[in-house]
Structures are given as structure tokens and as C-alpha cells.
Design an enzyme around this catalytic site. Structure first.
Site, mmCIF file in Angstrom:
data_model
loop_
_atom_site.group_PDB
_atom_site.id
_atom_site.type_symbol
_atom_site.label_atom_id
_atom_site.label_comp_id
_atom_site.label_asym_id
_atom_site.label_seq_id
_atom_site.Cartn_x
_atom_site.Cartn_y
_atom_site.Cartn_z
ATOM 1 N N LYS A 26 0.748 -50.271 58.742
ATOM 2 C CA LYS A 26 -0.091 -49.922 59.891
ATOM 3 C C LYS A 26 0.759 -49.327 61.008
ATOM 4 O O LYS A 26 1.906 -49.748 61.231
ATOM 5 C CB LYS A 26 -0.822 -51.173 60.391
ATOM 6 C CG LYS A 26 -1.785 -50.948 61.556
ATOM 7 C CD LYS A 26 -2.429 -52.259 61.947
ATOM 8 C CE LYS A 26 -3.380 -52.118 63.127
ATOM 9 N NZ LYS A 26 -4.009 -53.412 63.493
ATOM 10 N N SER B 196 -8.622 -53.356 63.723
ATOM 11 C CA SER B 196 -7.934 -52.099 63.922
ATOM 12 C C SER B 196 -7.082 -51.657 62.735
ATOM 13 O O SER B 196 -6.564 -50.536 62.723
ATOM 14 C CB SER B 196 -7.044 -52.195 65.172
ATOM 15 O OG SER B 196 -6.065 -53.220 65.032
ATOM 16 N N SER C 215 -8.250 -58.084 63.365
ATOM 17 C CA SER C 215 -7.971 -56.722 62.922
ATOM 18 C C SER C 215 -7.477 -56.588 61.492
ATOM 19 O O SER C 215 -7.380 -55.479 60.977
ATOM 20 C CB SER C 215 -6.963 -56.065 63.865
ATOM 21 O OG SER C 215 -7.559 -55.809 65.114
#
Length: 492
Positions: free
Chosen positions: A93, A168, A192
Site C-alpha cells: 500500500k 483505504s 482500512s
């Protein structure tokens, strides 16, 4: 598992090597069925195809990945390959630092930032032999539960690209769901990892706070007391293997826990003797009917596996979002950009600027008072775990909504906070620092995945894996593939 209409939803599996689990890839290497270069080439092809539809990538690292694959292939032929993930592709990520690779963190303010050091997680993965293929999308600073940002635009769901991937860690979950490699590293400040994993129909684990170090690279340091790093995978075994590698003490992270190396058993078995507390709404949450129905079926499966299931919960403050989470989370988000001016934030989303503004309005007293209430919530879980071994809830109150939205404004006819109110089951667990995983447990009437959340006492990831492995055997979700994984989507 079936969809909301009770119909089986089992499309054929994709043929690419990137769709294999890490354990399957390693077994293939032992049989000399294929090489790391074969796996990486197939994974890159899947990433490129998926990205056209889902927009899950920020920065490709394909040249380095191919070079690493060639190196590991030669080492295997010479009998010199080492590491539990040697030759296995992994995505990272874009909040997590990879040395020499841009870390935009979804923010226009970071357009020129290139970290010089790997995050501890990345160092551990490289030492294990894993091959990093790309950085995946996130919203700006991880501030919301979708992966849309001014840097990358909208990230979409491989089950239906008209829907959000969640966030996210949305690019991470979408990539795993679409067969773009078996392992993704995500982060989780208010859900997330678990929200996108639930929306995309994969397994996601938020470890105990401090078990996986965040230093020296986690950008920016938002959600300072809430953020965790963890794996997103298609199988329980892959998540357990990844956690064994990335967990560990790191003096550079003040929250890092000095725990010894851990090993997890993911062989499925009976759950006799395990006490499971279950709550469909934590006593206050609005939940969609499809999610409630899938949750009820999941409890029946756990019961059939031998667990003792009782309806129980921690008894949290119904106003915990406004009274506890927001004063802490929004203040920490504002603190992460405390030195930035209005001009610096001009390229940010309006919703992000609103969160920062709200965080700046809270006083130090507000933050400390919220911290006291946070302690009360933590104590509620302490008492709960005197009665039960784990708590299970739905992961999210809804399934994936329209792409490009920050959230939904109502759930089952009840008005909710559009930013965080539709995910009432995830962020209380960040406040408590507990380990929690989401696993697929069904589909709604539109064929969108639904997740079951398992929450355990601090540092008891082993029990999460035990329960998840039993559920996985009873309801093997990894055989379900979204249309995008088959390299196609009907375009309008």
C-alpha cells in the site's frame, strides 16, 4: 457461500499463476512446475489488466520485480533459494515506504517525495524472499474508508467496477481479489484493511496494535495511536504465514511490542470448547438486511463447527463515534499536517480538508477526555473476554456502494454519518487495539461480498486463525472469483 437469492455464485477460476495462493506457489516451486519468473510475469499481466478496470495501482515496480524473479529462479536452480516467501509476489500500500519508490500516500503534497528507507514490514518481506510488484492505491493519508484520491482517482471493485473497492487499502484488496498475486500489505486506522477486504471478498487481518512495527516509514503519521499494518490475502494460511514474517519488535516504533517470534496453526479442525460472543449491531448500529441475513448464516456455521455461540457484546457507548473516535482520529489526522498551510492543502479533497479543519477545532482537553472514554471502551472488551473467547460481528453494515462516494447517508432507513457511520464495527476495535480479521461469509442480492469479523483478545491472533480456518473449510470462499479476475467486464 451463496448470493442473497440463495443461488450459487461460483464462476470458473482464473488460469494465471498470480491467482494461486502463496502456499500453492511454493508447492509449485518445489515440484518445479514453474519458476518465479513465470509467476511474476503472470502476476504483472493480471495487475495491468485489472488496473485498466479497477485502477488499483499507483507505482509499478515491474522491472525490479522481473530482475528479482530472475535472481530467485537462478537461486532455486542452484539449490540456494532461501526464505519462506522466496519468489512469492507481494504488493505494498502506498502509505508504506519502499526505499527509492515514490510514496504519494494519496496526497498531491507528496508528489516529489521518495523515501530513502524501507518500512520494517518491507525489510522483513524482502528478507523472506518475497518479490514486490507495485505500490497500491489509498485515499489521502488513509483518512476515509475508500481508496479514492486526488493522485490516482477512483479505485473500483473487481466484483462490480461500478462499486467502490472500499479503503483505504482499496487497491490492495482489489488486487488480491482479482488474482494479482496472493499477498498485499495494507494499513488500518479505522477499518482500512477490513472494509476493503469485506467489500472485495477476501481475508484481511488487523493485528494487535504494536505487533507489526510501522517504522521507519508510514506516511504521513496520521491515525498515530490507531493505525496498524497487516496482510490481505485470499486464504487464512497465507495471512498467517505473512504475519509470522512481518510481526516483530522494532525499537524505532514507540508502539512496537517486544514479543518473540510467533507461529500459527491454520490446519482446520473442530471448534469445540471455544466460546463465541456474537453481536449483530453492537447494541446501536444500523445494519442492512442482507448483511444481517449473512451474519445469521455464519453463526449457524460456527455452531456446526462445534463453537458455543451466544449473543453477547461489549456494551459500548452508542455515541462512541462522536464522543470518542472523532476527537482522537480527527485530531491525529490534523496533527499529521500541522505544518501545512491552506495553500499546501489546496489540491486535497474537500472532505479531507473538512476532517483536518475539524481536528484543528478540538482542544487538548477534548482529546484527553476522549482518551478517557477510549479507556472505558477498552475495559468493556476486557470484561467481555472474561465471558467469551472471541467476539464476532458483521465486518461492515453495508456492502460496496457506488464508486466515487465517501459513503452512504442511511442504512436500513436510519440516517448515519456518511464518513464512518456505515462501518460501525471496525473503528471501535482500533480504539481498543485488538486483533481482528474479516473473512467472506456470503453475498448480497446484487452478488456483492459480505464479511464476517472475528475479534480476539490482545495478542490472540492464533484463535482468530483457528476459527477462520474452520470456517474456511466449511465455506471455502477462495473458489469464488469476480468477473474482473477472469479478465473481463461487460463495458457499457
Amino acid at each position: 457461500m451463496t448470493d442473497g437469492s440463495g443461488r450459487a455464485a461460483v464462476p470458473p477460476a482464473p488460469s494465471g499463476l498470480g491467482a494461486l495462493s502463496a502456499t500453492e506457489i511454493m508447492a509449485g516451486y518445489r515440484r518445479k512446475a514453474f519458476t518465479p519468473r513465470d509467476v511474476v510475469d503472470d502476476t504483472i499481466a493480471a495487475l495491468e489488466a485489472t488496473n485498466e478496470t479497477c485502477n488499483a495501482l499507483v507505482t509499478p515496480m515491474y522491472e525490479q520485480a522481473r530482475a528479482d524473479a530472475d535472481r530467485v529462479t537462478k537461486e532455486m536452480r542452484a539449490g540456494e533459494a532461501k526464505g519462506p516467501l522466496a519468489g512469492v509476489p507481494v504488493t505494498i500500500k502506498d502509505l508504506v515506504f519502499v526505499a527509492g519508490v515514490p510514496a504519494y500516500a494519496g496526497s498531491p503534497m507528496n508528489k516529489s517525495f521518495v523515501p530513502e528507507a524501507d518500512a520494517a514490514v518491507v525489510s522483513a518481506l524482502k528478507a523472506s524472499g518475497a518479490i514486490i510488484t507495485c505500490k497500491t492505491t489509498t485515499c489521502e493519508s488513509g483518512y476515509k474508508l475508500t481508496a479514492d484520491s486526488p493522485v490516482t482517482g477512483i479505485t473500483r471493485n473487481p466484483w462490480n467496477p461500478r462499486r467502490t473497492s472500499g479503503g483505504s487499502s482499496g487497491g490492495a484488496a482489489a488486487g488480491v481479489a482479482a488474482g494479482c498475486g496472493p499477498i498485499a500489505i495494507g494499513t488500518d486506522g479505522v477499518g482500512s484493511i477490513r472494509v476493503p477486504s469485506s467489500f472485495c471478498g477476501v481475508f484481511g487481518l488487523k493485528p494487535t496494535f504494536g505487533l507489526v512495527p510501522r517504522s521507519p516509514g508510514f506516511s504521513p503519521p496520521s491515525w498515530a495511536s490507531l493505525a496498524h499494518t497487516g496482510p490481505i490475502t485470499r486464504t487464512v494460511a497465507d495471512a498467517a504465514l505473512t504475519l509470522e514474517i512481518i510481526a516483530g519488535y522494532d525499537l524505532r516504533d514507540a508502539a512496537s511490542l517486544p514479543v518473540s517470534a510467533r507461529r500459527f496453526d491454520t490446519n482446520p479442525g473442530r471448534l469445540d470448547g471455544i466460546r463465541i460472543g456474537a453481536s449483530a449491531d453492537l447494541g446501536y448500529a444500523a445494519v442492512s438486511p442482507d448483511v444481517c441475513a449473512a451474519f445469521g448464516k455464519a453463526l449457524a456455521i460456527l455452531d456446526s463447527c462445534g463453537a458455543q455461540v451466544t449473543m453477547d457484546g461489549p456494551g459500548l457507548d452508542p455515541d462512541i463515534l462522536e464522543h470518542t473516535l472523532k476527537p482522537i482520529a480527527f485530531t491525529e489526522q490534523a496533527a499529521a499536517v500541522a505544518t501545512k498551510t491552506a495553500a499546501d492543502l489546496a489540491g486535497s479533497e474537500a472532505d479531507y480538508r473538512n476532517v483536518v479543519s475539524a481536528g484543528r477545532r478540538y482542544s487538548g482537553t477534548d482529546y484527553i477526555e476522549a482518551s478517557y472514554r477510549r479507556g472505558q471502551a477498552r475495559n468493556a472488551f476486557v470484561k467481555l473476554f472474561e465471558r467469551v473467547d472471541v467476539l464476532v460481528t458483521p465486518t461492515v453494515a453495508v456492502t460496496a456502494f457506488e464508486a466515487g462516494q465517501i459513503g452512504v447517508e442511511s442504512v436500513d432507513g436510519k440516517e448515519v454519518d456518511p464518513h464512518l457511520g456505515w462501518s460501525p464495527f471496525t473503528w471501535p476495535i482500533n480504539l481498543a487495539g485488538l486483533p481482528a480479521a474479516t473473512l467472506p461469509c456470503g453475498f448480497d442480492r446484487d452478488g456483492m461480498p459480505i464479511g464476517l469479523q472475528i475479534i480476539a483478545p490482545w495478542l490472540d491472533e492464533a484463535t482468530i486463525f483457528r476459527i477462520a480456518a474452520a470456517f474456511e473449510q466449511a465455506q471455502p470462499w477462495a473458489k469464488f472469483w469476480p468477473q474482473v479476475a477472469l479478465r473481463g467486464w461487460p463495458r457499457a
